[in-house]
Design a protein around this motif. Structure first.
Motif, mmCIF file in Angstrom:
data_model
loop_
_atom_site.group_PDB
_atom_site.id
_atom_site.type_symbol
_atom_site.label_atom_id
_atom_site.label_comp_id
_atom_site.label_asym_id
_atom_site.label_seq_id
_atom_site.Cartn_x
_atom_site.Cartn_y
_atom_site.Cartn_z
ATOM 1 N N SER A 64 -3.920 -10.356 7.452
ATOM 2 C CA SER A 64 -4.384 -8.974 7.527
ATOM 3 C C SER A 64 -3.213 -8.005 7.355
ATOM 4 N N LEU A 65 -2.106 -8.304 8.012
ATOM 5 C CA LEU A 65 -0.923 -7.447 7.889
ATOM 6 C C LEU A 65 -0.373 -7.460 6.467
ATOM 7 N N THR A 66 -0.389 -8.600 5.817
ATOM 8 C CA THR A 66 0.071 -8.689 4.426
ATOM 9 C C THR A 66 -0.811 -7.829 3.526
ATOM 10 N N LYS A 67 -2.106 -7.895 3.754
ATOM 11 C CA LYS A 67 -3.051 -7.086 2.972
ATOM 12 C C LYS A 67 -2.797 -5.600 3.211
ATOM 13 N N GLN A 68 -2.620 -5.209 4.463
ATOM 14 C CA GLN A 68 -2.354 -3.810 4.790
ATOM 15 C C GLN A 68 -1.029 -3.351 4.195
#
Length: 150
Positions: A67-71
């Protein structure tokens, strides 16, 4: 009955009683093995509980990392868009400043032109006066009054 036979009979009855009611004590090695089995069994149960908890946490961390990578990618994309928009605004600002400077130059020229126009009118009036003085028979004072009106 003889004493020997009585003694043998007593031993036989004692040995029969001893084997049925008294158990032999387990050896130290057997007790250690049993304790080890019990410890390992309880340790195995506790380890499985901890393992389940840790696996759950690892899945959660992995999910959060995705999720953090996507954000982070979305943030980078938005930052690039804002940088592009900033460059476009900078170009627009420079063009606007250039046009404003041109407009100011035009206004300054127009103001200078009004002053130039007034100066040309004054010169024209002076030339009219001088021409009137140069021509005999005309009233120079009358020409001066007329030049002031124009």
């Amino acid at each position: 009955m003889s004493s020997v036979s009585r003694h043998s009979t007593a031993e036989a009855s004692l040995s029969a009683v001893g084997t049925s009611s008294i158990r032999p004590q387990p050896s130290q090695a057997e007790r250690t093995a049993d304790a080890r089995k019990a410890f390992l069994s309880s340790f195995d149960v506790a380890a499985k509980e901890v393992d389940t908890d840790l696996q759950s946490r690892a899945k959660s961390i992995h999910s959060n990392a995705q999720s953090l990578t996507k954000q982070e990618k979305q943030l980078q994309d938005e930052t690039k868009k804002l940088a592009k928009e900033n460059q476009e605004m900078e170009k627009w600002l420079q063009k606007s400043q250039k046009k404003l400077a041109e407009f100011n130059d035009l206004m300054n020229f127009d103001l200078a032109g009004n002053g130039l126009e007034d100066s040309l009118e004054d010169l024209e009036a002076m030339l009219d006066i001088m021409e009137a003085k140069a021509k005999p028979g005309k009233d120079a004072s009358r020409d001066l009054k007329g030049a002031d009106k124009t």
